[in-house]
Design a protein around this motif. Sequence first.
Motif, PDB file in Angstrom:
ATOM      1  N   PHE A   1     -20.762  30.571  -3.720  1.00  0.00           N
ATOM      2  CA  PHE A   1     -22.151  29.623  -3.867  1.00  0.00           C
ATOM      3  C   PHE A   1     -22.283  29.042  -2.727  1.00  0.00           C
ATOM      4  O   PHE A   1     -21.398  28.383  -2.253  1.00  0.00           O
ATOM      5  CB  PHE A   1     -21.752  28.596  -4.936  1.00  0.00           C
ATOM      6  CG  PHE A   1     -22.934  27.450  -5.039  1.00  0.00           C
ATOM      7  CD1 PHE A   1     -23.915  27.590  -5.299  1.00  0.00           C
ATOM      8  CD2 PHE A   1     -22.512  26.189  -4.567  1.00  0.00           C
ATOM      9  CE1 PHE A   1     -25.172  26.728  -5.217  1.00  0.00           C
ATOM     10  CE2 PHE A   1     -23.278  25.315  -4.616  1.00  0.00           C
ATOM     11  CZ  PHE A   1     -24.818  25.647  -4.695  1.00  0.00           C
ATOM     12  N   HIS A   2     -23.562  29.149  -2.003  1.00  0.00           N
ATOM     13  CA  HIS A   2     -24.181  28.534  -0.913  1.00  0.00           C
ATOM     14  C   HIS A   2     -24.601  27.118  -0.987  1.00  0.00           C
ATOM     15  O   HIS A   2     -25.294  26.900  -1.778  1.00  0.00           O
ATOM     16  CB  HIS A   2     -24.929  29.557  -0.346  1.00  0.00           C
ATOM     17  CG  HIS A   2     -24.608  30.724   0.066  1.00  0.00           C
ATOM     18  ND1 HIS A   2     -24.474  31.230   1.576  1.00  0.00           N
ATOM     19  CD2 HIS A   2     -24.027  31.821  -0.760  1.00  0.00           C
ATOM     20  CE1 HIS A   2     -23.981  32.615   1.461  1.00  0.00           C
ATOM     21  NE2 HIS A   2     -23.942  32.869   0.228  1.00  0.00           N
ATOM     22  N   SER A   3     -23.946  26.115  -0.479  1.00  0.00           N
ATOM     23  CA  SER A   3     -24.172  24.875  -0.872  1.00  0.00           C
ATOM     24  C   SER A   3     -25.558  24.179  -0.080  1.00  0.00           C
ATOM     25  O   SER A   3     -26.268  23.592  -0.297  1.00  0.00           O
ATOM     26  CB  SER A   3     -22.968  23.813  -0.608  1.00  0.00           C
ATOM     27  OG  SER A   3     -22.949  23.614   0.791  1.00  0.00           O
ATOM     28  N   GLY A   4     -25.725  25.113   1.322  1.00  0.00           N
ATOM     29  CA  GLY A   4     -26.663  24.426   1.859  1.00  0.00           C
ATOM     30  C   GLY A   4     -26.208  23.337   2.968  1.00  0.00           C
ATOM     31  O   GLY A   4     -27.117  22.951   3.641  1.00  0.00           O
TER      32      GLY A   4
ATOM     33  N   LYS B   1     -32.277  21.364   5.118  1.00  0.00           N
ATOM     34  CA  LYS B   1     -33.770  21.036   4.398  1.00  0.00           C
ATOM     35  C   LYS B   1     -34.075  19.551   4.339  1.00  0.00           C
ATOM     36  O   LYS B   1     -34.718  18.903   3.719  1.00  0.00           O
ATOM     37  CB  LYS B   1     -33.669  21.519   3.117  1.00  0.00           C
ATOM     38  CG  LYS B   1     -33.384  22.725   2.668  1.00  0.00           C
ATOM     39  CD  LYS B   1     -33.170  23.145   1.197  1.00  0.00           C
ATOM     40  CE  LYS B   1     -32.805  24.752   1.053  1.00  0.00           C
ATOM     41  NZ  LYS B   1     -32.212  25.118  -0.388  1.00  0.00           N
ATOM     42  N   ASP B   2     -33.261  18.852   5.220  1.00  0.00           N
ATOM     43  CA  ASP B   2     -33.634  17.408   5.454  1.00  0.00           C
ATOM     44  C   ASP B   2     -33.516  16.344   4.233  1.00  0.00           C
ATOM     45  O   ASP B   2     -34.332  15.608   4.304  1.00  0.00           O
ATOM     46  CB  ASP B   2     -34.896  17.121   6.316  1.00  0.00           C
ATOM     47  CG  ASP B   2     -34.709  17.927   7.605  1.00  0.00           C
ATOM     48  OD1 ASP B   2     -35.722  18.690   7.760  1.00  0.00           O
ATOM     49  OD2 ASP B   2     -34.006  17.712   8.531  1.00  0.00           O
ATOM     50  N   ILE B   3     -32.390  16.850   3.432  1.00  0.00           N
ATOM     51  CA  ILE B   3     -32.523  15.801   2.315  1.00  0.00           C
ATOM     52  C   ILE B   3     -32.096  14.321   2.734  1.00  0.00           C
ATOM     53  O   ILE B   3     -31.178  14.221   3.361  1.00  0.00           O
ATOM     54  CB  ILE B   3     -31.464  16.590   1.374  1.00  0.00           C
ATOM     55  CG1 ILE B   3     -31.742  17.774   0.867  1.00  0.00           C
ATOM     56  CG2 ILE B   3     -31.348  15.676  -0.037  1.00  0.00           C
ATOM     57  CD1 ILE B   3     -33.152  18.112   0.103  1.00  0.00           C
ATOM     58  N   ILE B   4     -32.831  13.490   2.028  1.00  0.00           N
ATOM     59  CA  ILE B   4     -32.386  12.101   2.150  1.00  0.00           C
ATOM     60  C   ILE B   4     -31.757  11.738   0.992  1.00  0.00           C
ATOM     61  O   ILE B   4     -32.230  11.843  -0.279  1.00  0.00           O
ATOM     62  CB  ILE B   4     -33.685  11.294   2.476  1.00  0.00           C
ATOM     63  CG1 ILE B   4     -34.522  11.830   3.608  1.00  0.00           C
ATOM     64  CG2 ILE B   4     -33.262   9.778   2.391  1.00  0.00           C
ATOM     65  CD1 ILE B   4     -35.824  11.181   3.774  1.00  0.00           C
TER      66      ILE B   4
END
Length: 543
Positions: A420-423, A441-444
């Motif tokens: 499973f790729h967490s990113g 993906k620049d998650i905040i």
Amino acid sequence: MTLTTYDIDLDKNPANFQPLTPLTFLERAASVHPERTAIIHGSLRRSYRDFYARSRRLASALAKCGIGRGDTVSVVLPNTPAMLECHYGVPMAGAVLNTLNTRLDARIIAFSLEHSGAKILITDREFSGIVKAALELSSVKPLVIDYDDPEFSGSGERLGEIEYEDFLADGDPDFSWSLPRDEWDAIALNYTSGTTGDPKGVVYHHRGAYLLAIGNIVIGGMGQHPVYLWTLPMFHCNGWCFPWSLSIVAGTHVCLRAVRAKPMYDAIADHGVTHLCGAPIVMSTLLNAPVAEKRPLPHIVRFFTAAAPPPEAVLAAMKDAGFNVTHLYGLTEVYGPAVVNEWHEEWNGLDSAEYAAKKARQGVRYPVLEALDVLNPETMQPVPADGATLGEVMFRGNVVMKGYLKNPGATAKAFEGGWFHSGDLGVKYPDGYIQLKDRSKDIIISGGENISSIEVEDALYKHPAVQAAAVVAMPDEKWGETPCAFVELKPDEAASAEDLIAWCKQHLASYKCPRTVVFTELPKTSTGKIQKFCLRELARAQP
């Protein structure tokens, strides 16, 4: 397959093989500890005998409505007894529990109802406004059941034809529920935060829920009869599976509708709370409470937190206040936390810099996770364990989701190469501990909630005065991170920071809106790509 001596005439049968499911935990607790308090909510005290009976009533009432295997029951509920009952009663009917984030906007709730094909919706009156708007947008029209919580003092419209207690009254407390046909059957559906377009529906199975629930008990050092305070929302990864964990050790759930300092201190002091989980904002709320709201703790309280590692000053303040903080890491796709910064006693003697470095690491796999590694996503080979080489954090095991509902493409991509790729990007140290270095993906992450910078940017770009916008994480003492927007206005156009924040509030859930807006020319590469790493530095420098 070649048979060995140990395979001949030694087959699976009902006596030696049963599907794993966390539902059996409650059945056992009610049998062994029927009079022990299972749930505290305000003045309510509910025993395990009653908890089990009410869960069976719910399953029975659902079955009478035609709900069965594979049907979806959605709920919009805070941390209340009804939410706990849904974690057992819904799967006891063979159905799948879909807990919806109470902070979402109507459009996302409507999408979730449609995508899951929800047949029943149980909703708390506090959220009737947003739920009513969602139902008007949704093409799916589930049977709506209103929940009137005696601890809710506000107002709210009733949307359904029946109230929760009346619905349960029609159910059988001795309902003969069955184990799932297969432990691979779905038990719950959790939607991601929709960081790239519409949310994805993460499907949990009975086997994974059973194992993660046990993993929590092991990692949490939970002996018999712990007292657990519900500060972590149960809508988030099914409360990290703790609704099922507590039944293993016949613990007590202390429900809390909202995270406020005084009720938390009162609950800890009055009920002898031993464990709680939460985002860094919960720690901030506890530490920054007025002196008049604080109460002496009856003992050391174990606190489990995820998201970014707490700063050393916060950890020290929590320790002084009587809390023992453990840092966890995971994702919706792995049932919540599956990695723990498992502490070694000898690390207590390290100097402050080395101690902080150890505390900053995400850690090692849960005992119920078979494999955790940092791999090169191109070659799928492990990166060197040097604490410097970047790779992608990947998981493998029985506490990884079934996949994404009705999304075979995303499922195949997530499981490419048998992991499973967490990113998430991270490094691995010689002792096997991992540490995150960046988020794809620049998650905040604000107050434990994921916010997509792309989603906020899209809202800003819709404003007629905005020419270009970029959103990055800005450190925040209370929330951990908040969105910071950098904006270029069109020539001859005008807009204030207040204008743009108000605009965002019309298009986004309030917690996703930027707290800070900076008007500036955006730094770009020669090809016109916005250089977000420069903006992150600017955001950190903001007053």
